[in-house]
Scaffold this motif. Structure first.
Motif, mmCIF file in Angstrom:
data_model
loop_
_atom_site.group_PDB
_atom_site.id
_atom_site.type_symbol
_atom_site.label_atom_id
_atom_site.label_comp_id
_atom_site.label_asym_id
_atom_site.label_seq_id
_atom_site.Cartn_x
_atom_site.Cartn_y
_atom_site.Cartn_z
ATOM 1 N N TRP A 118 0.894 -1.321 0.095
ATOM 2 C CA TRP A 118 0.088 0.019 -0.083
ATOM 3 C C TRP A 118 0.714 1.224 -0.008
ATOM 4 O O TRP A 118 0.697 1.957 -0.945
ATOM 5 N N SER A 345 -5.717 -1.076 -0.662
ATOM 6 C CA SER A 345 -6.221 -0.505 0.519
ATOM 7 C C SER A 345 -7.554 -1.063 1.035
ATOM 8 O O SER A 345 -7.987 -1.111 2.194
ATOM 9 N N ILE A 348 -6.871 -4.539 2.760
ATOM 10 C CA ILE A 348 -6.513 -4.028 3.980
ATOM 11 C C ILE A 348 -7.911 -3.978 4.881
ATOM 12 O O ILE A 348 -8.082 -4.339 5.842
ATOM 13 N N LEU A 349 -8.706 -3.233 4.250
ATOM 14 C CA LEU A 349 -9.829 -2.831 5.143
ATOM 15 C C LEU A 349 -10.733 -3.824 5.453
ATOM 16 O O LEU A 349 -11.559 -3.880 6.491
ATOM 17 N N HIS A 357 -7.101 1.175 10.018
ATOM 18 C CA HIS A 357 -7.047 1.273 8.698
ATOM 19 C C HIS A 357 -6.667 2.915 8.500
ATOM 20 O O HIS A 357 -5.899 3.498 7.666
ATOM 21 N N ASN A 361 -3.283 5.000 7.164
ATOM 22 C CA ASN A 361 -3.610 5.910 6.274
ATOM 23 C C ASN A 361 -2.695 7.072 6.741
ATOM 24 O O ASN A 361 -2.120 7.909 5.967
#
Length: 409
Positions: A118, A345, A348-349, A357, A361
């Motif tokens: 990411w 992304s 991962i969420l 998350h 970020n």
């Protein structure tokens, strides 16, 4: 009849009297003796049992050969004892624990790899995108190229069944269209800002996303923030203001474009909460992003043709004294990294909580700012660094206190 008497060597025991035994033509079957003979490889000669491994015992009987029985029972082998059964069960339990630890370690490594990808894809997207926008200052066309590459990847993913194509109802499509519209504007405004100011400054301004999220949620969803959330917004706003005052590449067009990007992206999140409250199981986050990407291409492609025409053709680029091969390569790499980091992304969420998350970020923004400053050698003053640090610390604090729920009366 003659008899023979055997005496014990122990002086504490009385002398045993001989007893008369008559040899039997059919000796009585002795299961203990037979079992012992099989287990200990005893040699049997006639009716006399000889075992060199046993300790010597005294026997009472007649002088004639007859079946004899020992006084003590033969101990069982170690393989039939109960403690070994316990050891086998303990070994099985230990193996199960080792398997669980191995699976947990594997999941941790997988999640860590996704976070690394990411960040890596995001870093390269910003670098390649900035290089393209420096020599080709047409953010609408650049954004369309990114959506075009993403649309091709989505179609290939669905065609070859890499990811199952969703079934979308008319109601779902009507709910997704507003999300795609604000998603298109958000990426367009981001590219406009990157074309005007430094990458580090754009991401410093975009650190104000929590401020717009709280404001829009209160206005349209009625979600009033806690006192802790409001307190965490103060360093965000103050840090961005301090960084903006001391930014060497400050430009009002770049500043307001980044602010508009914050507004549109947070509007997308609010809309997703408001109109996508209940979704069908076939429409997960990855498919939702894929549909939004296709719709964004459909929305923006006509605008790019109307505004910029065919300025991305090799003939036009050559007439502008640009390196066509280099520009195309960097544009393609930027588009691939853009779509890749968005997909990762969402992956991962699906594995972590929204708070985790959000923290990830925030760390990603720090990594992007530092890497862009080092790569482009952006001049940064100490006060500017301080403002950026305060803003990012406020974002991190916001992601932590967001979990605190207001007390209900």
């Amino acid at each position: 009849m003659q008899t023979a008497a055997f005496t014990l060597s122990s002086p504490s025991l009385p002398i045993l009297k001989p007893r008369r035994l008559t040899p039997s033509p059919n000796p009585r079957f002795d299961p203990i003796r037979v079992s012992a003979s099989k287990r200990n490889d005893l040699s049997i000669s006639g009716n006399v049992v000889s075992s060199p491994s046993w300790p010597k015992r005294s026997w009472s009987g007649c002088s004639s050969a007859s079946p004899l029985r020992p006084w003590t029972s033969i101990p069982l082998p170690a393989s039939e004892s109960k403690p070994e059964r316990f050891e086998v069960r303990a070994t099985a339990a230990e193996s199960a624990n080792e398997g669980e630890n191995s699976n947990s370690l594997l999941k941790t490594l997988e999640l860590g790899s996704l976070f690394a990808l990411w960040y890596l894809f995001n870093i390269y997207f910003n670098i390649y995108n900035k290089q393209v926008l420096k020599v080709f200052p047409h953010p609408v066309t650049v954004t369309v190229v990114q959506f075009t590459v993403g649309t091709v990847l989505v179609i290939l993913m669905w065609t070859f069944n890499i990811y199952k194509r969703p079934k979308i109802s008319g109601a779902q499509l009507a709910a997704i269209v507003p999300l795609a519209a604000v998603h298109t504007l958000g990426n367009l405004f981001t590219n406009m800002s990157l074309g005007k100011v430094a990458v580090s400054f754009t991401h410093t301004i975009k650190a104000m996303e929590p401020f717009f999220s709280v404001l829009l949620s209160a206005m349209f969803l009625g979600e009033m923030p806690t006192i802790w959330v409001i307190a965490s917004l103060l360093p965000i706003v103050g840090g961005v203001a301090l960084a903006s005052v001391t930014e060497a590449s400050f430009n009002w067009a770049g500043f307001w474009s980044a602010m508009a990007s914050n507004l549109t992206f947070q509007s997308r999140n609010v809309l997703s909460k408001k109109v996508m409250v209940k979704k069908e199981e076939s429409l997960d986050n990855i498919n939702l992003f894929s549909i939004i990407t296709v719709l964004s291409f459909i929305f923006l492609a006509p605008v790019a043709l109307f505004k910029d025409g065919v300025k991305f053709t090799p003939a036009y680029l050559q007439s502008a004294s640009l390196n066509v091969k280099q520009l195309y390569t960097r544009s393609l790499l930027a588009a691939l990294c853009f779509h890749a980091y968005q997909q990762v992304s969402y992956m991962i969420l699906q594995r972590v909580s929204p708070v985790t998350h959000s923290v990830g970020n925030c760390v990603k923004r720090v990594v992007v700012i530092i890497s862009s400053v080092l790569f482009f050698r952006t001049p940064v003053s100490p006060i500017n660094s301080l403002g950026t640090g305060i803003a990012l610390a406020g974002v991190f604090l916001y992601s932590r206190v967001k979990r605190i729920k207001p007390k209900t009366a």
